[in-house]
Motif scaffolding. Structure first.
Motif, mmCIF file in Angstrom:
data_model
loop_
_atom_site.group_PDB
_atom_site.id
_atom_site.type_symbol
_atom_site.label_atom_id
_atom_site.label_comp_id
_atom_site.label_asym_id
_atom_site.label_seq_id
_atom_site.Cartn_x
_atom_site.Cartn_y
_atom_site.Cartn_z
ATOM 1 N N ALA A 424 -44.430 101.318 57.146
ATOM 2 C CA ALA A 424 -45.826 101.151 57.533
ATOM 3 C C ALA A 424 -46.710 101.741 56.445
ATOM 4 C CB ALA A 424 -46.093 101.848 58.864
ATOM 5 N N ALA A 425 -47.924 101.244 56.349
ATOM 6 C CA ALA A 425 -48.867 101.746 55.346
ATOM 7 C C ALA A 425 -49.446 103.085 55.780
ATOM 8 C CB ALA A 425 -49.991 100.738 55.148
ATOM 9 N N TRP A 426 -49.502 104.032 54.855
ATOM 10 C CA TRP A 426 -50.173 105.313 55.079
ATOM 11 C C TRP A 426 -51.225 105.466 53.986
ATOM 12 C CZ3 TRP A 426 -49.882 108.436 59.209
ATOM 13 C CH2 TRP A 426 -48.806 108.261 60.092
ATOM 14 N N LYS A 427 -52.289 104.697 54.105
ATOM 15 C CA LYS A 427 -53.354 104.704 53.102
ATOM 16 C C LYS A 427 -54.645 105.143 53.776
ATOM 17 C CE LYS A 427 -51.220 101.008 50.357
ATOM 18 N NZ LYS A 427 -51.373 99.642 49.804
ATOM 19 N N PHE A 428 -55.196 106.254 53.295
ATOM 20 C CA PHE A 428 -56.428 106.761 53.889
ATOM 21 C C PHE A 428 -57.201 107.555 52.847
ATOM 22 C CE2 PHE A 428 -52.714 109.307 54.921
ATOM 23 C CZ PHE A 428 -53.045 110.563 54.434
ATOM 24 N N HIS A 429 -58.510 107.578 53.027
ATOM 25 C CA HIS A 429 -59.396 108.321 52.142
ATOM 26 C C HIS A 429 -60.767 108.312 52.805
ATOM 27 C CE1 HIS A 429 -61.846 109.419 48.641
ATOM 28 N NE2 HIS A 429 -60.733 109.891 48.097
ATOM 29 N N PRO A 430 -61.529 109.397 52.705
ATOM 30 C CA PRO A 430 -62.837 109.420 53.384
ATOM 31 C C PRO A 430 -63.813 108.361 52.891
ATOM 32 C CG PRO A 430 -62.526 111.384 52.011
ATOM 33 C CD PRO A 430 -61.201 110.707 52.109
ATOM 34 N N GLU A 431 -63.568 107.790 51.705
ATOM 35 C CA GLU A 431 -64.483 106.769 51.200
ATOM 36 C C GLU A 431 -64.030 105.351 51.513
ATOM 37 O OE1 GLU A 431 -65.509 107.419 47.082
ATOM 38 O OE2 GLU A 431 -65.553 109.588 47.364
ATOM 39 N N MET A 432 -62.854 105.197 52.139
ATOM 40 C CA MET A 432 -62.411 103.868 52.558
ATOM 41 C C MET A 432 -63.217 103.423 53.774
ATOM 42 S SD MET A 432 -58.252 104.192 52.165
ATOM 43 C CE MET A 432 -57.976 102.716 53.139
ATOM 44 N N ILE A 433 -63.368 102.120 53.954
ATOM 45 C CA ILE A 433 -64.045 101.565 55.125
ATOM 46 C C ILE A 433 -63.130 100.515 55.762
ATOM 47 C CG2 ILE A 433 -66.067 100.355 55.999
ATOM 48 C CD1 ILE A 433 -67.616 101.349 53.604
ATOM 49 N N PRO A 434 -62.573 100.777 56.971
ATOM 50 C CA PRO A 434 -62.559 102.088 57.636
ATOM 51 C C PRO A 434 -61.727 103.079 56.844
ATOM 52 C CG PRO A 434 -61.093 100.582 58.754
ATOM 53 C CD PRO A 434 -61.807 99.772 57.723
ATOM 54 N N ALA A 435 -61.706 104.336 57.305
ATOM 55 C CA ALA A 435 -61.119 105.409 56.506
ATOM 56 C C ALA A 435 -59.607 105.330 56.400
ATOM 57 C CB ALA A 435 -61.522 106.772 57.079
ATOM 58 N N MET A 436 -58.977 104.496 57.232
ATOM 59 C CA MET A 436 -57.524 104.356 57.169
ATOM 60 C C MET A 436 -57.154 102.885 57.273
ATOM 61 S SD MET A 436 -54.623 106.321 59.365
ATOM 62 C CE MET A 436 -52.893 106.178 58.941
ATOM 63 N N ALA A 437 -56.257 102.436 56.404
ATOM 64 C CA ALA A 437 -55.786 101.062 56.448
ATOM 65 C C ALA A 437 -54.886 100.873 57.661
ATOM 66 C CB ALA A 437 -55.018 100.726 55.172
ATOM 67 N N PRO A 438 -54.821 99.667 58.211
ATOM 68 C CA PRO A 438 -53.909 99.425 59.342
ATOM 69 C C PRO A 438 -52.470 99.746 58.963
ATOM 70 C CG PRO A 438 -55.408 97.585 59.031
ATOM 71 C CD PRO A 438 -55.588 98.480 57.838
ATOM 72 N N PHE A 439 -51.717 100.255 59.925
ATOM 73 C CA PHE A 439 -50.321 100.579 59.651
ATOM 74 C C PHE A 439 -49.543 99.343 59.213
ATOM 75 C CE2 PHE A 439 -49.231 104.740 62.054
ATOM 76 C CZ PHE A 439 -50.224 105.384 61.345
ATOM 77 N N PHE A 440 -49.811 98.236 59.899
ATOM 78 C CA PHE A 440 -49.075 97.014 59.604
ATOM 79 C C PHE A 440 -50.087 95.909 59.295
ATOM 80 C CE2 PHE A 440 -46.459 99.517 62.480
ATOM 81 C CZ PHE A 440 -45.285 99.602 61.751
ATOM 82 N N SER A 441 -49.935 95.300 58.145
ATOM 83 C CA SER A 441 -50.854 94.237 57.749
ATOM 84 C C SER A 441 -50.102 93.270 56.842
ATOM 85 C CB SER A 441 -52.068 94.818 57.020
ATOM 86 O OG SER A 441 -51.667 95.409 55.785
ATOM 87 N N ASP A 442 -50.797 92.206 56.428
ATOM 88 C CA ASP A 442 -50.173 91.226 55.536
ATOM 89 C C ASP A 442 -49.959 91.786 54.132
ATOM 90 O OD1 ASP A 442 -50.133 89.381 57.569
ATOM 91 O OD2 ASP A 442 -52.087 88.540 57.057
ATOM 92 N N GLU A 443 -50.708 92.816 53.784
ATOM 93 C CA GLU A 443 -50.580 93.418 52.453
ATOM 94 C C GLU A 443 -49.357 94.325 52.405
ATOM 95 O OE1 GLU A 443 -53.018 96.466 49.489
ATOM 96 O OE2 GLU A 443 -53.948 95.697 51.320
#
Length: 741
Positions: A424-443
């Motif tokens: 699963a994706a663990w991508k997050f940062h306070p400047e991301m919109i939203p601040a955390m990417a979905p755990f499961f996505s096409d990317e």
């Protein structure tokens, strides 16, 4: 599941709710006599009524005539088996349409169904039949009853679920809003208020049953134990099984047609093929006076026998808690945007020490996703990191890097023989919109998730952890501690810890028990690091000392003081405005800093109660000081549903700890106004041999307010009074028992 065996004569009777002292058992009926429509069996002064035809449990009364369970012949149960057919998915096998035989042999009584009939007539069932029997016998502790079930599948279909014990028609023995269903990490009031919330009209199906799955720190049902009752009394039920899988889900049901009745069942996921036999473990049912802490005693004795204490660090047991800092965000590429560098660590450690915390956990210290583990050059040099760890240790503060060696970058996939991008994706940062990417996505996630049984991976992890220990970093906190229902990860971590301790005998090991078992985690984990707020973890702490359960605090003095009173492992994560967790010094928040200093002083003063005593929580009270209701709360995390109590803080918070012939009672005013607190305790439950008492009353600074000796009447309750407590003010009462002999 066990191999098919020749059927043996029935031996035991189903477990029945019992409350009160146990005495001699009376036979169900004279040998050879036919069953009567309603059989009342006196078991140690407790009247248990069974339906003589179906074997279902109709009623339970104690010696004083108080009825704890009442069911009709149409609803009375004991055991239920999921047995769907194509024409009806809800079909079950259960007592209500069955014919039972009730027999007695020695001290054991048996209810047997041959066969167990379908819940509805008129459906074509698989060929063959399903036989079941449930046994009841007195436990050797003289206060509990033992239940055990056997199911023999002589049909042509596979059985997947069994409810046992299945207790239908539990009634309140106190005001309904005071009745609690308590598990290791939380409690709810299942009979409080209406069955369904007014003004809402959600889909009916998920509302009819509440499910409490067995799991780690993100679920209430974290140990094989539950209690139903109030401060007046109740019954505890636990399963005698240790380090084995699977574990049962606890289910509850309340109907609008009879809102004062509660059904509680333990649902076992099994795989019972034709000609197979399933046997439950022993379930011990323990009636008790007072709160849950009396009912849990047989379970605690069992766990202590099955789980002798391991070699855990004394510093973790004695510590108030830890501080966590997030040095730099994982996705942050710019060194100038780090919140802390390696050069800052000694100052952070000094600040933590001043506020009573002896452990500092570092998030973001390395470039995650790599093996061997690499320090993060944006934060400084490796030499600066190791020097900071050494100097902090000289101050008495342990620095533990927070590690994730399970979710690794794709370039390592060939080495471990796994498909790239399977994590699963663990991508997050306070400047991301939203601040955390979905755990499961096409990317693609760009990471792999390793099965912890992978031997090549185990070798690499052991090498990198031992290597860092030899450099000077021997304490670790492990992210995503998933044991997958086996002992493989535990044996591996035990091997690694042994190797690390050769370098540093005091090395500690924290972890996030994510989707695992505390029975296994207690073998190797010293403390937990989970994303949790305050938890009512009293039953857990009554039974297990390890791992110590964390309680995250960003800024709340209220939570600090509650966590102290309970003995939770405080995880201070102060943050700067607009920044992530753990981005500030404790000293930057005056209210948080003051609360930590206050409770750190009290922890040191009354240390023996916390390290050697037994936590009994609010069970120390004879009656509630204030009324409040707990309800279940569901939240979605990463696509999984986690069920935990929505804890509504009571205005007055009282907790007790027992140490030999002494009792410590902590009283905390959580309201926003001054309060004078009076409370009562039935000391006969906790200090049964006392004739005289010495009562020392302390304020929140640990200074003595009053010290008196008094003669105590064991038949009465002891009354305590605090005087006026300001908001968030603490008082403590130390009660020492003295015998006249």
């Amino acid at each position: 599941m066990h191999a098919r065996r020749p059927r043996v004569p029935p031996r035991h009777l189903a477990c029945l709710l019992v409350l009160g002292a146990l005495g001699a058992m009376a036979p169900a009926h004279a040998p050879g006599q036919p069953a009567t429509p309603r059989q009342v069996i006196n078991i140690g002064g407790i009247d248990v009524a069974l339906d003589g035809k179906t074997g279902g449990l109709l009623s339970l009364k104690d010696a004083g005539g108080t009825e704890f369970l009442r069911a009709s012949a149409e609803t009375a149960g004991m055991l239920s088996i999921d047995y769907p057919v194509k024409s009806f998915a809800g079909l079950r096998l259960e007592p209500k349409r069955s014919t039972a035989s009730i027999t007695r042999e020695g001290e054991a009584t048996t209810i047997a169904w041959a066969p167990l009939a379908a819940s509805r007539p008129g459906y074509d069932l698989p060929a063959g039949q399903v036989l079941a029997r449930v046994t009841l016998r007195p436990a050797p502790d003289g206060r509990s009853l033992i239940l055990r079930a056997v199911v023999e599948n002589e049909s042509e279909t596979t059985i997947g679920k069994v409810l046992f014990p299945d207790l239908i028609g539990l009634r309140p023995i106190d005001a309904p809003e005071r009745m609690e269903l308590r598990m290791a990490l939380g409690a709810v009031n299942p009979l409080a208020g209406p069955v369904f919330e007014p003004h809402h009209a959600p889909f009916y199906a998920p509302r009819m049953w509440h499910a409490y799955p067995a799991a780690g720190q993100y679920q209430m049902n974290a140990l094989r134990w539950m209690d139903y009752g109030s401060l007046k009394g109740g019954l505890s039920l636990h399963e005698r099984r240790w380090l084995e899988e699977p574990r049962a889900t606890i289910l509850t049901h309340r109907s609008e047609t009879d809102p004062d009745a509660l059904r509680i069942a333990w649902q076992h996921e099994i795989h019972l093929p034709p000609n197979g036999t399933w046997e439950s473990a022993e379930f011990w049912l323990t009636p008790h006076r007072g709160g849950w802490a009396k009912g849990i005693e047989p379970y605690r004795d069992y766990v202590q026998r099955m789980n002798p204490e391991k070699n855990h660090p004394r510093a973790i047991l004695e510590g108030l808690g830890m501080q966590t800092i997030w040095m730099i965000q994982t996705s942050e590429p710019e060194a100038a945007r780090a919140d802390f560098t390696y050069a800052d660590l000694l100052d952070v450690a000094r600040d933590a020490k001043v506020h009573g915390l002896n452990l500092l956990v570092l998030w973001g210290w390395c470039t995650y996703g790599h093996l061997p583990m690499r320090h993060r050059p944006e934060l400084g040099t490796e030499e600066e990191l190791i020097e900071a760890i050494r100097k902090a240790g000289e101050l008495g503060v342990t620095i533990a890097p927070f590690i994730n060696v399970k979710n690794l970058n794709d370039y390592l996939a060939p080495r471990y023989g796994v498909e790239p991008g399977n994590s699963a994706a663990w991508k997050f940062h306070p400047e991301m919109i939203p601040a955390m990417a979905p755990f499961f996505s096409d990317e693609p996630s760009g990471q792999i998730d390793i099965e912890t049984t992978n031997t090549v991976w185990q070798q690499d992890v052991e090498e990198t952890l031992v290597d860092w220990a030899e450099r000077g970093a021997a304490h670790f906190c492990w992210d995503v501690f998933q044991d997958y229902g086996s002992m493989d990860l535990i044996h591996f971590i035990d091997r690694v810890r042994t190797a690390v301790r050769r370098v540093d005998p005091a090395a500690s090991f924290g972890a996030e028990p994510y989707l695992g078992s505390f029975e296994r985690a207690t073998q190797v984990v010293d403390y937990t690091w989970n994303w949790v707020d305050y938890l009512e973890a009293g039953p857990y702490m009554n039974v297990l000392r390890w791992p110590r359960i964390n309680c995250n605090v960003e800024a709340s003095p209220l939570v600090v003081k509650m966590a102290f009173a309970d003995g939770l492992f405080i995880n201070a994560m102060p943050k700067r405005a607009g920044r992530p967790n753990g981005t500030a010094l404790i000293s930057e928040d005056a209210a948080l800093a003051g609360a930590l200093k206050e409770v750190a002083n009290l922890r040191r003063q009354f240390q023996d109660y916390f390290t050697s005593g037994t936590f009994i929580g609010e069970s120390v009270l004879a009656e509630p000081v204030v009324e409040f209701v707990r309800r279940s709360n569901r939240s979605e995390i990463g696509g999984a549903t986690f069920v935990a109590p929505a804890f509504e803080y009571p205005e007055i918070f009282v907790r007790g700890r027992l140490l030999d012939d002494r009792l410590l009672i902590i009283v905390l005013n959580l309201s926003d106004r001054p309060r004078e607190v009076s409370f009562a305790s039935d000391l006969a439950l906790w200090l049964p041999d006392a004739d005289r008492l010495r009562v020392a009353h302390y304020d929140g600074r640990g200074e003595l307010i009053a010290d008196e000796e008094l003669v105590w009447d064991r038949g009465s309750t002891w009354k305590g009074e605090t005087g006026v407590l300001q908001p968030l003010e603490i008082n403590l009462f130390e009660i020492a028992a003295e015998s006249a002999q």
